[in-house]
Design a protein around this motif. Structure first.
Motif, PDB file in Angstrom:
ATOM      1  N   GLN A 142       0.805  -1.216   0.000  1.00 47.04           N
ATOM      2  CA  GLN A 142       0.000   0.000   0.000  1.00 47.04           C
ATOM      3  C   GLN A 142       0.844   1.274   0.000  1.00 47.04           C
ATOM      4  OE1 GLN A 142      -4.067  -0.422   1.987  1.00 47.04           O
ATOM      5  NE2 GLN A 142      -2.778  -1.694   3.305  1.00 47.04           N
ATOM      6  N   GLN A 143       2.153   1.116   0.064  1.00 51.23           N
ATOM      7  CA  GLN A 143       2.993   2.310   0.009  1.00 51.23           C
ATOM      8  C   GLN A 143       2.769   3.075  -1.289  1.00 51.23           C
ATOM      9  OE1 GLN A 143       4.923   3.466   2.621  1.00 51.23           O
ATOM     10  NE2 GLN A 143       3.765   1.835   3.625  1.00 51.23           N
ATOM     11  N   GLY A 144       2.581   2.332  -2.384  1.00 55.08           N
ATOM     12  CA  GLY A 144       2.360   2.989  -3.669  1.00 55.08           C
ATOM     13  C   GLY A 144       0.910   2.971  -4.086  1.00 55.08           C
ATOM     14  N   GLY A 145      -0.005   2.570  -3.178  1.00 60.34           N
ATOM     15  CA  GLY A 145      -1.413   2.501  -3.515  1.00 60.34           C
ATOM     16  C   GLY A 145      -1.717   1.273  -4.341  1.00 60.34           C
ATOM     17  N   PHE A 146      -2.926   1.206  -4.863  1.00 62.15           N
ATOM     18  CA  PHE A 146      -3.349   0.091  -5.706  1.00 62.15           C
ATOM     19  C   PHE A 146      -4.074   0.651  -6.911  1.00 62.15           C
ATOM     20  CE2 PHE A 146      -6.739  -2.880  -6.961  1.00 62.15           C
ATOM     21  CZ  PHE A 146      -5.935  -3.933  -7.401  1.00 62.15           C
ATOM     22  N   ASP A 147      -3.603   0.309  -8.092  1.00 63.57           N
ATOM     23  CA  ASP A 147      -4.214   0.770  -9.346  1.00 63.57           C
ATOM     24  C   ASP A 147      -4.686  -0.457 -10.117  1.00 63.57           C
ATOM     25  OD1 ASP A 147      -4.950   1.761 -11.791  1.00 63.57           O
ATOM     26  OD2 ASP A 147      -3.211   3.075 -12.009  1.00 63.57           O
ATOM     27  N   PRO A 148      -6.005  -0.728 -10.138  1.00 65.67           N
ATOM     28  CA  PRO A 148      -6.492  -1.940 -10.803  1.00 65.67           C
ATOM     29  C   PRO A 148      -6.231  -1.958 -12.308  1.00 65.67           C
ATOM     30  CG  PRO A 148      -8.316  -0.517 -10.154  1.00 65.67           C
ATOM     31  CD  PRO A 148      -7.087   0.043  -9.511  1.00 65.67           C
ATOM     32  N   LEU A 149      -6.055  -0.796 -12.910  1.00 60.61           N
ATOM     33  CA  LEU A 149      -5.761  -0.762 -14.344  1.00 60.61           C
ATOM     34  C   LEU A 149      -4.351  -1.220 -14.656  1.00 60.61           C
ATOM     35  CD1 LEU A 149      -7.463   2.542 -15.562  1.00 60.61           C
ATOM     36  CD2 LEU A 149      -7.985   0.216 -16.340  1.00 60.61           C
ATOM     37  N   LEU A 150      -3.443  -1.076 -13.693  1.00 59.36           N
ATOM     38  CA  LEU A 150      -2.034  -1.364 -13.952  1.00 59.36           C
ATOM     39  C   LEU A 150      -1.488  -2.524 -13.139  1.00 59.36           C
ATOM     40  CD1 LEU A 150      -0.679   2.320 -14.014  1.00 59.36           C
ATOM     41  CD2 LEU A 150      -1.317   0.889 -15.974  1.00 59.36           C
ATOM     42  N   ASP A 151      -1.967  -2.689 -11.923  1.00 57.48           N
ATOM     43  CA  ASP A 151      -1.364  -3.667 -11.020  1.00 57.48           C
ATOM     44  C   ASP A 151      -1.785  -5.093 -11.377  1.00 57.48           C
ATOM     45  OD1 ASP A 151      -0.241  -1.557  -9.783  1.00 57.48           O
ATOM     46  OD2 ASP A 151      -1.469  -1.620  -7.977  1.00 57.48           O
ATOM     47  N   ALA A 152      -0.827  -5.993 -11.372  1.00 63.51           N
ATOM     48  CA  ALA A 152      -1.080  -7.409 -11.627  1.00 63.51           C
ATOM     49  C   ALA A 152      -1.062  -8.162 -10.300  1.00 63.51           C
ATOM     50  CB  ALA A 152      -0.026  -7.976 -12.574  1.00 63.51           C
ATOM     51  N   ARG A 153      -2.152  -8.876 -10.004  1.00 62.19           N
ATOM     52  CA  ARG A 153      -2.200  -9.711  -8.813  1.00 62.19           C
ATOM     53  C   ARG A 153      -3.346 -10.702  -8.964  1.00 62.19           C
ATOM     54  NH1 ARG A 153      -3.420  -7.838  -3.133  1.00 62.19           N
ATOM     55  NH2 ARG A 153      -3.929 -10.056  -3.049  1.00 62.19           N
ATOM     56  N   THR A 154      -3.412 -11.633  -8.047  1.00 61.97           N
ATOM     57  CA  THR A 154      -4.458 -12.643  -8.107  1.00 61.97           C
ATOM     58  C   THR A 154      -5.326 -12.593  -6.860  1.00 61.97           C
ATOM     59  OG1 THR A 154      -3.098 -14.358  -7.060  1.00 61.97           O
ATOM     60  CG2 THR A 154      -2.980 -14.176  -9.462  1.00 61.97           C
ATOM     61  N   PHE A 155      -6.572 -13.004  -7.009  1.00 58.12           N
ATOM     62  CA  PHE A 155      -7.496 -13.172  -5.896  1.00 58.12           C
ATOM     63  C   PHE A 155      -8.135 -14.551  -6.014  1.00 58.12           C
ATOM     64  CE2 PHE A 155      -7.549  -8.534  -6.513  1.00 58.12           C
ATOM     65  CZ  PHE A 155      -7.271  -8.100  -5.228  1.00 58.12           C
ATOM     66  N   THR A 156      -8.420 -15.165  -4.875  1.00 54.57           N
ATOM     67  CA  THR A 156      -9.078 -16.463  -4.860  1.00 54.57           C
ATOM     68  C   THR A 156     -10.421 -16.336  -4.151  1.00 54.57           C
ATOM     69  OG1 THR A 156      -6.941 -17.599  -4.800  1.00 54.57           O
ATOM     70  CG2 THR A 156      -8.885 -18.885  -4.193  1.00 54.57           C
ATOM     71  N   LEU A 160     -18.837 -10.534 -12.863  1.00 52.17           N
ATOM     72  CA  LEU A 160     -17.650  -9.878 -12.298  1.00 52.17           C
ATOM     73  C   LEU A 160     -16.450 -10.043 -13.227  1.00 52.17           C
ATOM     74  CD1 LEU A 160     -16.222  -8.439  -9.893  1.00 52.17           C
ATOM     75  CD2 LEU A 160     -15.661 -10.730  -9.041  1.00 52.17           C
ATOM     76  N   ILE A 161     -16.265 -11.231 -13.769  1.00 50.45           N
ATOM     77  CA  ILE A 161     -15.148 -11.472 -14.686  1.00 50.45           C
ATOM     78  C   ILE A 161     -15.246 -10.547 -15.897  1.00 50.45           C
ATOM     79  CG2 ILE A 161     -14.153 -13.163 -16.282  1.00 50.45           C
ATOM     80  CD1 ILE A 161     -14.892 -15.314 -14.196  1.00 50.45           C
ATOM     81  N   ALA A 210      -9.891  -4.016 -14.820  1.00 43.20           N
ATOM     82  CA  ALA A 210      -8.668  -4.534 -14.181  1.00 43.20           C
ATOM     83  C   ALA A 210      -8.071  -5.630 -15.055  1.00 43.20           C
ATOM     84  CB  ALA A 210      -8.989  -5.061 -12.794  1.00 43.20           C
ATOM     85  N   PRO A 211      -7.499  -5.267 -16.196  1.00 40.93           N
ATOM     86  CA  PRO A 211      -7.033  -6.275 -17.164  1.00 40.93           C
ATOM     87  C   PRO A 211      -5.878  -7.146 -16.677  1.00 40.93           C
ATOM     88  CG  PRO A 211      -6.352  -4.061 -17.820  1.00 40.93           C
ATOM     89  CD  PRO A 211      -7.305  -3.892 -16.682  1.00 40.93           C
ATOM     90  N   GLN A 212      -5.173  -6.727 -15.610  1.00 41.14           N
ATOM     91  CA  GLN A 212      -4.037  -7.510 -15.112  1.00 41.14           C
ATOM     92  C   GLN A 212      -4.401  -8.400 -13.923  1.00 41.14           C
ATOM     93  OE1 GLN A 212      -1.232  -7.329 -16.899  1.00 41.14           O
ATOM     94  NE2 GLN A 212      -2.335  -5.859 -18.177  1.00 41.14           N
ATOM     95  N   ILE A 213      -5.669  -8.367 -13.515  1.00 36.53           N
ATOM     96  CA  ILE A 213      -6.102  -9.146 -12.356  1.00 36.53           C
ATOM     97  C   ILE A 213      -6.508 -10.554 -12.786  1.00 36.53           C
ATOM     98  CG2 ILE A 213      -7.844  -9.345 -10.537  1.00 36.53           C
ATOM     99  CD1 ILE A 213      -5.798  -7.144 -10.048  1.00 36.53           C
ATOM    100  N   THR A 214      -6.094 -11.549 -11.998  1.00 37.59           N
ATOM    101  CA  THR A 214      -6.504 -12.935 -12.230  1.00 37.59           C
ATOM    102  C   THR A 214      -7.365 -13.400 -11.065  1.00 37.59           C
ATOM    103  OG1 THR A 214      -4.481 -13.460 -13.468  1.00 37.59           O
ATOM    104  CG2 THR A 214      -5.713 -15.318 -12.545  1.00 37.59           C
TER     105      THR A 214
END
Length: 312
Positions: free
Chosen positions: A86-100, A115-116, A123-127
């Motif tokens: 969270q130091q740099g915030g969260f940008d769903p357009l750019l950040d790549a990460r996964t959720f289960t 949702l998908i 959020a194109p980089q989210i899995t």
């Protein structure tokens, strides 16, 4: 123990070892070979004056000291990771990460499918990893096996985990359109309901009854169960060209639009279900998790507010 003399990277290895109970699998998690993981394990054993992992037959088991470390270590590392992220915030357009997300096939069809589609643009980089529901919801959340659990609130009435409502749905009798049990008035009579053979949805390998069946049992209403299946989504297709009827949630019939399958009012009043999302409090203030829950909240609101086409 003086933390100034501890290599904190050892704690990352330790958490993987405690989670996997395997040197090789823990090494894979942290990017080390099995032999390269054995050295930190040896140092950890010296540090804690405890073997931590002991062999029982062909497997490794945790010592009592190691068991006591599992949850506080996981929580501590999770908080450190969240703080750093969270130091740099969260940008769903750019950040790549996964959720289960753990959910029934009903929730996947009705809620997570939309949702998908939403995340494709937002959020194109989210899995998203969608996993089946579990009888031990608390363990899944405690062990960070999932980020969000979606379940009817009726199944988790006493949960201590934070949660929010998502959407509700009602039960209908689903049947083939040529099934004479479904009358022309769009409602199944009690006599036809009791005389018919039923296809029932059962939860898990022990075929725990769904909420509608649990209600019928409490009311003392019994009927002939011809088959059970652990999939709401399959039910309409299994009803085709048969005289079976089944209690199915309305949105399943609508979303699948299975040819020849119709929904009719049941002869008794059945309580609606109320889907909620549950999460571990360690993730309550995490920016990425807040964003995910907001996406679920918005998607559910759009679904709940949509107008339903007539069932017949």
């Amino acid at each position: 123990m003086n933390l100034r003399g501890v290599d904190l990277n050892l704690l990352v290895v330790l958490e993987a070892l405690l989670r996997e109970k395997s040197v090789s699998r823990a090494g894979e998690l942290v990017g080390l070979s099995q032999s390269a993981t054995s050295a930190p394990l040896s140092r950890l054993r010296d540090l804690f004056h405890d073997p931590l992992l002991v062999r029982v037959g062909r497997q490794l088991a945790l010592t009592q000291n190691a068991e006591n470390l599992v949850e506080p270590l996981r929580d501590a590392l999770s908080k450190v990771q969240q703080t750093l992220m969270q130091q740099g915030g969260f940008d769903p357009l750019l950040d790549a990460r996964t959720f289960t997300i753990s959910a029934s096939d009903y929730a996947v069809l009705v809620l997570l499918g939309p949702l998908i589609k939403r995340l494709e643009t937002e959020a194109p980089q989210i899995t998203l990893h969608l996993v089946p529901r579990s009888r031990d919801t608390e363990k899944m959340l405690h062990d960070d096996l999932v980020d969000v659990v979606i379940e009817p609130s009726e199944l988790l009435p006493d949960s201590d985990f934070p949660s929010e409502p998502l959407l509700s749905d009602r039960w209908l009798c689903a049947a083939d359109c040529r099934n004479k049990a479904v009358g022309g008035a769009g409602k199944v009579s009690m006599d036809a309901f009791l005389r018919s053979s039923h296809l029932a949805y059962g939860i898990g390998p022990d075929r725990r009854p769904n909420l509608a069946d649990q209600h019928l049992a409490r009311e003392g209403i019994s009927r002939r169960i011809a088959a059970t299946v652990e999939s709401f989504v399959l039910v309409p297709f299994l009803l085709r060209d048969s005289n079976l009827i089944s209690l199915v949630l309305e949105r399943v019939i609508r979303e699948l639009a299975a040819p020849g399958i119709i929904g009719a009012e049941p002869p008794m009043l059945l309580p609606d279900i109320h889907e909620r999302m549950f999460w571990h409090p360690r993730h309550t203030s995490n920016l990425a998790h807040c964003w995910l829950r907001d996406c679920l909240r918005k998607t559910a609101a759009e679904i709940q507010g949509g107008s339903a086409p007539p069932m017949r």
